[in-house]
Each structure stands twice: as structure tokens, then as C-alpha cells.
Design a protein around this motif. Structure first.
Motif, PDB file in Angstrom:
ATOM      1  N   ASN A 106       0.761  -1.158  -0.021  1.00 59.46           N
ATOM      2  CA  ASN A 106       0.085   0.069  -0.009  1.00 59.46           C
ATOM      3  C   ASN A 106       0.769   1.233   0.074  1.00 59.46           C
ATOM      4  OD1 ASN A 106      -2.241  -1.432  -0.065  1.00 59.46           O
ATOM      5  ND2 ASN A 106      -2.425  -1.490   2.286  1.00 59.46           N
ATOM      6  N   ALA A 107       2.266   1.072   0.243  1.00 57.92           N
ATOM      7  CA  ALA A 107       3.136   2.309   0.145  1.00 57.92           C
ATOM      8  C   ALA A 107       3.133   2.680  -1.219  1.00 57.92           C
ATOM      9  CB  ALA A 107       4.476   1.725   0.538  1.00 57.92           C
ATOM     10  N   MET A 108       3.355   4.128  -1.346  1.00 61.72           N
ATOM     11  CA  MET A 108       3.747   4.773  -2.450  1.00 61.72           C
ATOM     12  C   MET A 108       4.833   4.265  -3.360  1.00 61.72           C
ATOM     13  SD  MET A 108       1.179   7.157  -3.072  1.00 61.72           S
ATOM     14  CE  MET A 108       1.716   8.550  -3.740  1.00 61.72           C
ATOM     15  N   LEU A 109       4.697   3.970  -4.553  1.00 62.01           N
ATOM     16  CA  LEU A 109       5.872   3.411  -5.317  1.00 62.01           C
ATOM     17  C   LEU A 109       6.296   4.598  -6.398  1.00 62.01           C
ATOM     18  CD1 LEU A 109       4.253  -0.033  -6.232  1.00 62.01           C
ATOM     19  CD2 LEU A 109       5.856   0.441  -4.491  1.00 62.01           C
ATOM     20  N   SER A 154       4.001  13.898 -10.104  1.00 61.21           N
ATOM     21  CA  SER A 154       3.704  13.700  -8.774  1.00 61.21           C
ATOM     22  C   SER A 154       4.045  12.513  -8.195  1.00 61.21           C
ATOM     23  CB  SER A 154       2.243  14.261  -8.688  1.00 61.21           C
ATOM     24  OG  SER A 154       1.612  13.122  -8.877  1.00 61.21           O
ATOM     25  N   PRO A 155       3.992  12.217  -6.754  1.00 62.40           N
ATOM     26  CA  PRO A 155       4.228  11.050  -6.282  1.00 62.40           C
ATOM     27  C   PRO A 155       3.021  10.204  -6.629  1.00 62.40           C
ATOM     28  CG  PRO A 155       4.732  12.832  -4.653  1.00 62.40           C
ATOM     29  CD  PRO A 155       4.211  13.608  -5.834  1.00 62.40           C
ATOM     30  N   GLN A 156       1.809  10.763  -6.715  1.00 61.83           N
ATOM     31  CA  GLN A 156       0.758  10.051  -6.999  1.00 61.83           C
ATOM     32  C   GLN A 156       0.586   9.507  -8.348  1.00 61.83           C
ATOM     33  OE1 GLN A 156       0.615  13.154  -5.739  1.00 61.83           O
ATOM     34  NE2 GLN A 156       0.009  12.519  -3.559  1.00 61.83           N
ATOM     35  N   ASP A 157       1.181  10.212  -9.440  1.00 60.25           N
ATOM     36  CA  ASP A 157       1.279   9.898 -10.791  1.00 60.25           C
ATOM     37  C   ASP A 157       2.404   8.807 -10.751  1.00 60.25           C
ATOM     38  OD1 ASP A 157      -1.050  11.293 -11.544  1.00 60.25           O
ATOM     39  OD2 ASP A 157       0.395  13.017 -12.067  1.00 60.25           O
ATOM     40  N   PRO A 180       7.439  -5.075  -5.139  1.00 61.74           N
ATOM     41  CA  PRO A 180       6.723  -5.270  -4.307  1.00 61.74           C
ATOM     42  C   PRO A 180       5.327  -5.927  -5.043  1.00 61.74           C
ATOM     43  CG  PRO A 180       6.575  -3.031  -5.078  1.00 61.74           C
ATOM     44  CD  PRO A 180       7.937  -3.783  -5.614  1.00 61.74           C
ATOM     45  N   GLU A 181       4.775  -6.794  -4.149  1.00 59.53           N
ATOM     46  CA  GLU A 181       3.503  -7.478  -4.563  1.00 59.53           C
ATOM     47  C   GLU A 181       2.407  -6.369  -4.599  1.00 59.53           C
ATOM     48  OE1 GLU A 181       2.646 -10.242  -5.643  1.00 59.53           O
ATOM     49  OE2 GLU A 181       4.736 -10.896  -5.684  1.00 59.53           O
TER      50      GLU A 181
END
Length: 194
Positions: free
Chosen positions: A3-6, A128-131, A192-193
Motif C-alpha cells: 500500500n506504500a507509494m511506489l 507527482s508522487p501519486q502519478d 513489491p506485490e
């Protein structure tokens, strides 16, 4: 499940680092069976990486002002796929085996360095971190659906035709790998999964 930001550039770099590591192990190997396992893994990882970038990451390059770069990258990928196919078709007991593998991997790594040095800094600056997270997840999802062997004559557009051909190629490649009894090496670096 992560669930961490990638960071998309970090996920791409994992693939590049795995190819670097596998190639170092390939060059150090003296046993033909070990070389074949490492070469199978190199072929698989380079094939997956190229198609996954094309159907996910490169589709967003225009929005980042990298549209011409995406076209350039796809041209380089087409050449890499041809070289990787040559490597996949060459038998481990042939005298030219090492040089065929080396040519494919060296071309891949030259392209990877160009991405890391020139394109990734721009991506980190403009996404952006989200993008970046969204693109990273699209890339990781694509890695699970694309072919595991090179198909240089399949569509290379990054669009629907490549995705459809990729799904069919993915299934075909899994059958070929099972029927031919291909073995693969463990990867040193993992995603990460999701």
C-alpha cells in the motif's frame, strides 16, 4: 500487497539491476547448464521489461514532454527484441553462444543507462508522487500480462493491439517454457506485490 507509494523509476531500475546481476553471474558461470538457466532468465526478464514499459510507462511519456523519447525508446526496444530472440534461439553448446547473449544484454544495458541517466530524472521531476505510484502500479501489472519471450514481429505500439497480442503471447510462452522444461534462476532484486 504493497500500500506504500511506489516510484516508477525505482521499479524500472529493479529490472535493469536484475539484468546486470544475471549477466555478471552468466559471465562468471563455467557450467553449461548454469549458463543456460541464467540465459533463460535474462531472455525472460528483458522480454517482460520491454513490453511492460511499452504498454504502460511509454504511453505517459507525451504528457511528460517525452513523446519523441518514447518513439526512440520503442525503436531501441525493437532492436533489443531482435537480439534477444537471436539469443533465445541459439543453443548453449554453440561456440557463438556467449557472444550472442552478450550482444543482446549489452544493447539492453546501454538503453537502460540512457533511461536512468537522461529520462528518469525528468520523470522524477515532472511526476507527482501519486502519478509516479499510479504508473509504477501499471508497470508492475503489465509485467504479469506481457509475453515472457521476445516477439519482435508483434505490434510495438503500446496500444490495444500490443496488449491483445501480449496476452496471447504470454499464454503461448508459458506453454513453451513448460513443454521445453526451461529452468530459471532466482532474481536478486524483487518488486513489491501489488
Amino acid at each position: 500487497m504493497s500500500n506504500a507509494m511506489l516510484d516508477v523509476t525505482k521499479e524500472i531500475r529493479i529490472d535493469h539491476d536484475n539484468v546486470r546481476d544475471l549477466f555478471d553471474r552468466f559471465k562468471a558461470a563455467t557450467d553449461l547448464k548454469e549458463k543456460a538457466i541464467l540465459a533463460n532468465t535474462l531472455v525472460r526478464e528483458m522480454a517482460i521489461h520491454g513490453d511492460a514499459e511499452e504498454v504502460s510507462v511509454y504511453n505517459d511519456y507525451s504528457a511528460l514532454g517525452l513523446g519523441d523519447t518514447a518513439a526512440h525508446n520503442k525503436e531501441e526496444h525493437a532492436e533489443i527484441k531482435r537480439l534477444v530472440l537471436d539469443a533465445d534461439k541459439t543453443s548453449v553448446d554453440k561456440p557463438e553462444y556467449d557472444s550472442v547473449i552478450e550482444r543482446a544484454v549489452t544493447t539492453f544495458l546501454t538503453h537502460a543507462k540512457e533511461e536512468e541517466d537522461e529520462q528518469h530524472p525528468i520523470m522524477r521531476e515532472r511526476l507527482s508522487p501519486q502519478d509516479s505510484d499510479k504508473l509504477a502500479r501499471a508497470f508492475l501489472k503489465a509485467r504479469k500480462a506481457v509475453p515472457t519471450r521476445p516477439h519482435p514481429h508483434a505490434p510495438q505500439t503500446g496500444g490495444l493491439a500490443q496488449k491483445a497480442a501480449g496476452m496471447q503471447g504470454h499464454l503461448h510462452d508459458k506453454v513453451v517454457e513448460t513443454v521445453t522444461g526451461r529452468d530459471f534462476a532466482d532474481l536478486r532484486f524483487t518488486h513489491p506485490e501489488i
